[in-house]
Design an enzyme around this catalytic site. Sequence first.
Site, PDB file in Angstrom:
ATOM      1  N   THR A 159     -38.258  73.654 -22.012  1.00 45.64           N
ATOM      2  CA  THR A 159     -38.475  72.848 -20.822  1.00 45.64           C
ATOM      3  C   THR A 159     -37.195  72.890 -20.005  1.00 45.64           C
ATOM      4  OG1 THR A 159     -39.159  70.676 -20.050  1.00 45.64           O
ATOM      5  CG2 THR A 159     -37.755  70.703 -21.991  1.00 45.64           C
ATOM      6  N   GLU A 179     -42.118  67.783 -24.065  1.00 38.35           N
ATOM      7  CA  GLU A 179     -41.559  67.006 -25.185  1.00 38.35           C
ATOM      8  C   GLU A 179     -42.598  66.124 -25.862  1.00 38.35           C
ATOM      9  OE1 GLU A 179     -40.228  67.469 -22.236  1.00 38.35           O
ATOM     10  OE2 GLU A 179     -38.039  67.379 -22.246  1.00 38.35           O
ATOM     11  N   LYS A 182     -40.688  69.397  -9.245  1.00 37.26           N
ATOM     12  CA  LYS A 182     -41.821  70.053  -9.899  1.00 37.26           C
ATOM     13  C   LYS A 182     -42.741  70.649  -8.846  1.00 37.26           C
ATOM     14  CE  LYS A 182     -44.043  70.051 -14.086  1.00 37.26           C
ATOM     15  NZ  LYS A 182     -44.820  69.317 -15.057  1.00 37.26           N
ATOM     16  N   TRP A 206     -41.004  73.810 -13.083  1.00 32.92           N
ATOM     17  CA  TRP A 206     -39.777  73.091 -12.778  1.00 32.92           C
ATOM     18  C   TRP A 206     -38.799  73.879 -11.909  1.00 32.92           C
ATOM     19  CZ3 TRP A 206     -39.839  68.237 -13.173  1.00 32.92           C
ATOM     20  CH2 TRP A 206     -40.435  67.583 -14.247  1.00 32.92           C
TER      21      TRP A 206
HETATM   22  P1  ADP Z   1     -46.350  69.470 -18.225  1.00 31.84           P
HETATM   23  O1  ADP Z   1     -46.174  70.115 -16.903  1.00 31.84           O
HETATM   24  O2  ADP Z   1     -47.180  70.244 -19.149  1.00 31.84           O
HETATM   25  O3  ADP Z   1     -46.860  68.042 -18.129  1.00 31.84           O
HETATM   26  P2  ADP Z   1     -43.458  69.457 -18.343  1.00 31.84           P
HETATM   27  O4  ADP Z   1     -42.580  69.123 -19.475  1.00 31.84           O
HETATM   28  O5  ADP Z   1     -43.282  70.750 -17.659  1.00 31.84           O
HETATM   29  O6  ADP Z   1     -44.906  69.340 -18.925  1.00 31.84           O
HETATM   30  O7  ADP Z   1     -43.385  68.324 -17.233  1.00 31.84           O
HETATM   31  C1  ADP Z   1     -43.427  66.971 -17.546  1.00 31.84           C
HETATM   32  C2  ADP Z   1     -43.122  66.133 -16.333  1.00 31.84           C
HETATM   33  O8  ADP Z   1     -44.062  66.425 -15.282  1.00 31.84           O
HETATM   34  C3  ADP Z   1     -43.236  64.661 -16.554  1.00 31.84           C
HETATM   35  O9  ADP Z   1     -42.075  64.116 -17.133  1.00 31.84           O
HETATM   36  C4  ADP Z   1     -43.477  64.148 -15.139  1.00 31.84           C
HETATM   37  O10 ADP Z   1     -42.264  64.055 -14.408  1.00 31.84           O
HETATM   38  C5  ADP Z   1     -44.329  65.245 -14.551  1.00 31.84           C
HETATM   39  N1  ADP Z   1     -45.755  64.932 -14.727  1.00 31.84           N
HETATM   40  C6  ADP Z   1     -46.588  65.407 -15.674  1.00 31.84           C
HETATM   41  N2  ADP Z   1     -47.826  64.913 -15.520  1.00 31.84           N
HETATM   42  C7  ADP Z   1     -47.772  64.085 -14.459  1.00 31.84           C
HETATM   43  C8  ADP Z   1     -48.724  63.255 -13.786  1.00 31.84           C
HETATM   44  N3  ADP Z   1     -49.983  63.196 -14.153  1.00 31.84           N
HETATM   45  N4  ADP Z   1     -48.288  62.524 -12.734  1.00 31.84           N
HETATM   46  C9  ADP Z   1     -47.002  62.574 -12.321  1.00 31.84           C
HETATM   47  N5  ADP Z   1     -46.067  63.341 -12.894  1.00 31.84           N
HETATM   48  C10 ADP Z   1     -46.436  64.087 -13.950  1.00 31.84           C
END
Ligand code: ADP
Length: 541
Positions: A185, A331, A440, A445
Amino acid sequence: MEGLMMNYPLTVPSILDHGYRVYPKKEFISILPDKSRHSYMFSDLYKRSKKLMHALVNKLGVNRGDFIGTFAWNHYQHMELYYGIRGCGAVCHTINIRLSQPQTEFIINNAEDRYIFVDATLVPLLESIAALLATVEGYIILNAPKGFSTKLKNSVDYEELIADAPDNTPWVEVDENDACGMCYTSGTTGLPKGVLYSHRSTYLHALVVSLPNVAALSFNDRMLVGVPQFHVMAWGIPFAAVLTGAVLIMPSCHLQSAPFIDIIQKEQVNKASGVPTIWLGIYAALKNNPPAKPLPLKEVLIGGAAAPPSLIENYEKDFGIKVVHAWGMTETSPVGTLSRLQPQHDVLPSAEKIKIRALQGQQVPCVEIRIVLDNGAIAPKDGITSGEIEIRGPWIINSYFKSTSRENFSEDGWFKTGDVGTINDEGYLQITDRTKDLIKSGGEWISSVALEVAIMAHPKVKEASVIAIPDPHWTERPLAVIVLNNQQESIIQEELNNFLLPSFAKYQLPDKIVFVNEIPKTSVGKFNKKKLRQLYAEGKL
Ligand code: ADP
């Protein structure tokens, strides 16, 4: 006194054993990179995963605990890697194909991958960094067209590798707490961080993902996996589907709206997953070109970034498709919360229902979340008081790979997510902000700190700060706010992008730059990003 039940290990190969025993004829469909349709049954997945496991051990000398990389699209061979690598006790390290070359090189070296399984169409991305990959002994090519050749050393065709291996050797015995999968990540400093899953965490996560209040997967479903397999194990769906006997449909690289809609129609897909950007694009395509007959799609699991309320409303109103909004992180394996309406919401007006469904939702079984205020107190569940979201549970990270840092963990062992939010009296989480300095975009990221450091290395730049600005398609995009050394000089977008390109993936480059005389600072002299975001929102940047 101990209970008198068997200590039966929860391992990933036993998920496939179950799929094989109970749903051997279940279909698994892949639309391959060359657009051809491949279909086989769970019994074939099982047998070929066993062949792969045998070849890994006997031909490549892979041992329990070794790291094996995958650099591939979503398809049946990648699924065989999901099970075959874990089946020999090794760790399946799914590498994000969208990272920049330096990041890809870093994570492969950091994981110490011994072999990499790579799709033929992605080989050029690895050829350019192969000389820097210290631990990689060889490459196995997936979906190679006839006459394919590569400069990668010790390369072998996947089908050749497994061709004469037996399909009935027992899995290598492992402990349920053994590592079995790894994803990286983005770290806020720019260096990616490894998250190492265990058999047990993967198994429990798959069980809970399948539940009716979560992804609600069953043998009645035909599930299209729109989340890349290199992205948090495609949210655990490849494991949940085999446990529950759902037909799996993998689109490989065909994630653009038109082919995706085509797959939904042709394969009678009733459930699907993906980040908001994909589903925003599909909605626009459906509106522009309404389907001749109603889509078979009934429910879409959207997460990875906030699903806009309008998206949830429009899918329901225009196409009768229910969007289920989920929140999670690499995570957290990733599912942490998910929003569904409950019977007590039936009486609410539809606008209120959309508001609830647009929340990030309730914690799923096994997982606990809490909101922690700056003074360390736990926030009340009033839907108003916001603080950092902390989480714990059997599939939540306990420590980053090769790291002793406790920076991201509370004293009592909860994981500090870097997301900020509230929880209401019904237990629904709402994300309102982020403490981590990351952007994001389209589910991937971008580290603002890494961009700032790189931009400030440009000779014309004195100071640079990068913030996330809202974007209707990508959710967020980076905006670079720059102070030049010499205010008379200029730096154009193209010049800056060419300067940054060697260290960043294209999607990570800022598509907007503003020049200012000064960047606002906090009391301790850091860039005041809150202020910058506020200035942007007020149209003053
Ligand atoms: P993934 O993209 O699979 O959820 P990542 O570790 O790449 O996993 O990203 C996680 C982060 O993405 C979270 O900590 C948050 O900041 C953002 N995020 C994930 N899901 C959401 C959601 N439904 N709404 C807002 N932010 C989100």
